[in-house]
Design an enzyme around this catalytic site. Structure first.
Site, short mmCIF file in Angstrom:
data_model
loop_
_atom_site.label_atom_id
_atom_site.label_comp_id
_atom_site.label_asym_id
_atom_site.label_seq_id
_atom_site.Cartn_x
_atom_site.Cartn_y
_atom_site.Cartn_z
CB CYS A 168 2.44 10.54 1.17
SG CYS A 168 0.89 10.92 0.89
NE ARG A 185 -0.97 2.46 2.78
CZ ARG A 185 -0.43 3.57 3.54
NH1 ARG A 185 -0.45 4.55 2.77
NH2 ARG A 185 -0.02 3.47 4.52
CG ASP A 186 3.18 4.26 2.97
OD1 ASP A 186 3.49 5.22 2.22
OD2 ASP A 186 3.19 4.73 4.26
CG HIS A 222 4.25 4.30 9.11
ND1 HIS A 222 3.41 3.69 8.49
CD2 HIS A 222 4.33 5.70 8.30
CE1 HIS A 222 3.20 4.00 7.10
NE2 HIS A 222 3.79 5.04 6.90
CG ASN A 267 6.98 3.20 4.83
OD1 ASN A 267 6.29 3.17 4.04
ND2 ASN A 267 6.40 3.67 5.86
#
Ligand code: HMG
Ligand code: MG
Length: 326
Positions: free
Chosen positions: A264, A39-40, A231, A273
Site C-alpha cells: 500500500c 488490485r493490491d 489478508h 501480500n
C-alpha cells in the site's frame, strides 16, 4: 540425499495420507482464496502497466480455478494513479459465471463510477488505526465508517455484494501496536452495516502467531469465523504462519497476490501480500482443497513478474517454474 525428480511426486508426498488429518483436524477441508494481485498487487507499481496487460493478467487468473479475483479499485486517480484505468479494466475482462470480480471502492463517487462500469460486488475499507485512516483515506477512522455507511446505502439499492476490509489489525506504521478491541469494534461496525465478510488486513505484515491469534480470538467473542477472511502482507515473512493460525481458528477465506505482488503506497515499508503460489502449495500440502491449479498459477505469476520486470517474490514459483516449464 534423496533427489526428487518431479515436482508432482514431491507434492504427492506432501499431501500423502489421510492420517495427516489427525494432526490437521482443526484445519478446514477447503478454503476460498481471494486473489488481490490485480488490485493490491499492482496499486503500488510506480510505472503504469498497460491496460491490455492488466486485462490479459486477470483473464489468465480466471483460468486457474480461483473463485474470487479483486480486479481494480475506483479510488481517486490522484491518490493511486495505477488504478486510473479501472473502468477499462473491469469492462475489458472476460467474466466467468463461477468467479466473483469485486472492486475496491472508497466513497460514493467511486461507487457511482463502479456502477456505471457494471460491477456486481464491491469491497469497502476501514482502518483499526487512526493515523493510517487519515493517511490512506484523508479522514478519521470513524469518518471512514460513516463514509462506508453512505456507500452501503447506495450499493444495497443496486443489490451489490459488499465485502469489508479492516487495515492495520495488529500494527500500524504510524500508531504502532493495535489493540484487538479496536479491530473487533470495526469488524462489528462493518458487519452491522451489511458486509457479508470482513477481511482482516495485516497491512504492514508485522503480525506474529501470538498477535494474530489474540486479535482473532477477540473478534470471535462476538463474530463467527465464517464472516472473516485474513489478508496478510508478508513484510516480515510471517504470512504463512499467521494464515495457519487463522485457519486453526476456523477462518477459511484467505487473500493473496500471485507472485507476492503488492503493498500500500500509504503504508511505508510494507511489501506484497503472501504469494498465492506459496499459499496454494502450503494448503495442498495440508490436504486443504483450494480448487486452484498450481501449475497454471505459476505460469500467471511468471507472466506478471515479466510484465513488471521484477523477479517473483514467490518462493514456490522460483522453485517450480523451471521444473514445470523448461
Ligand atoms: P480526498 O482528496 O479527500 O477526496 O480523497 P475529496 O472527496 O476531497 O475529493 C477531491 C477530488 O477527488 C474531487 O475532484 C473528487 O471528485 C475526486 P475535484 O473536485 O477536485 O475535481 N474524487 C474521486 N475521483 C475518482 N474516484 C474517486 C474519487 N473520490 C474523490 N473515488 C479519497 C479521499 C478516499 C478519495 C482518497 O483518499 C483515496 O482515493 N484513497 C484511496 C487510497 C488507496 O487506494 N489506498 C490503497 C487501498 S487500501 C489497501 O491497500 C489496504 C487493503 O489492501 C487491506 C490491507 O492491506 O490492510 C485493502
Ligand atoms: Mg492489502
Amino acid at each position: 540425499m534423496v533427489r526428487l525428480s518431479l515436482p508432482c511426486s514431491f507434492l504427492k508426498i506432501l499431501g500423502k495420507g489421510k492420517e495427516m488429518r489427525t494432526w490437521n483436524k482443526d484445519m478446514p477441508t477447503a478454503v476460498k482464496i481471494v486473489e488481490v494481485g490485480p488490485r493490491d498487487g499492482l496499486q503500488n507499481e510506480p510505472v503504469n502497466l498497460p491496460t491490455e496487460v492488466k486485462i490479459d493478467f486477470i483473464n489468465k487468473l480466471s483460468e486457474t480455478g480461483l473463485r474470487a479475483i479483486e480486479v481494480t479499485s475506483f479510488v481517486s486517480p490522484k491518490w493511486i494513479p495505477q488504478m486510473a484505468d479501472n473502468t477499462k479494466v473491469y469492462t475489458g475482462i472476460l467474466k466467468k459465471d463461477n468467479i466473483s470480480y469485486p472492486v475496491l471502492v472508497p466513497n460514493v463517487v467511486g461507487l457511482e463510477s463502479a456502477l456505471k462500469a457494471g460491477v456486481k460486488e464491491i469491497a469497502v475499507f476501514a482502518s483499526a488505526s487512526e493515523s493510517f485512516s487519515r493517511k490512506n483515506t484523508n479522514c478519521s477512522a470513524q469518518e471512514g465508517i460513516d463514509r462506508i455507511k453512505k456507500i452501503v446505502d447506495v450499493a444495497k439499492k443496486h443489490n451489490l455484494k459488499i465485502r469489508g476490509y479492516i487495515s492495520c489489525v495488529v500494527g500500524c506504521p504510524y500508531d504502532g501496536f493495535i489493540k484487538p478491541l479496536a479491530v473487533t469494534k470495526a469488524v462489528n461496525a462493518l458487519l452491522e452495516l451489511g458486509c457479508y465478510e470482513i477481511s482482516l488486513g495485516d497491512t504492514i505484515g508485522v503480525g506474529t502467531k501470538k498477535t494474530i491469534y489474540n486479535m482473532i480470538q477477540d473478534i470471535l467473542n462476538t463474530t463467527e469465523p465464517k464472516n472473516l477472511a485474513i489478508h496478510c502482507h508478508d513484510t516480515y515473512g510471517q504470512a504463512l504462519t499467521n494464515i495457519c493460525t487463522a485457519l486453526e481458528l476456523g477462518v477459511s477465506v484467505i487473500d493473496s497476490s500471485v507472485s507476492g505482488l503488492g503493498g500500500c503506497p500509504y503504508a511505508k515499508g510494507a511489501t506484497g501480500n503472501v504469494a498465492t503460489e506459496d499459499l496454494v502449495y502450503m494448503l495442498h500440502g495440508l490436504e486443504v482443497n483450494t480448487g486452484v491449479d498450481l501449475k497454471k498459477l505459476i505460469a500467471v505469476g511468471n507472466f506478471i513478474s515479466t510484465a513488471i520486470n521484477r523477479p517473483t517474490a514467490s518462493k514456490v514459483n522460483a522453485a517450480l517454474y523451471s521444473r514445470y516449464f523448461s
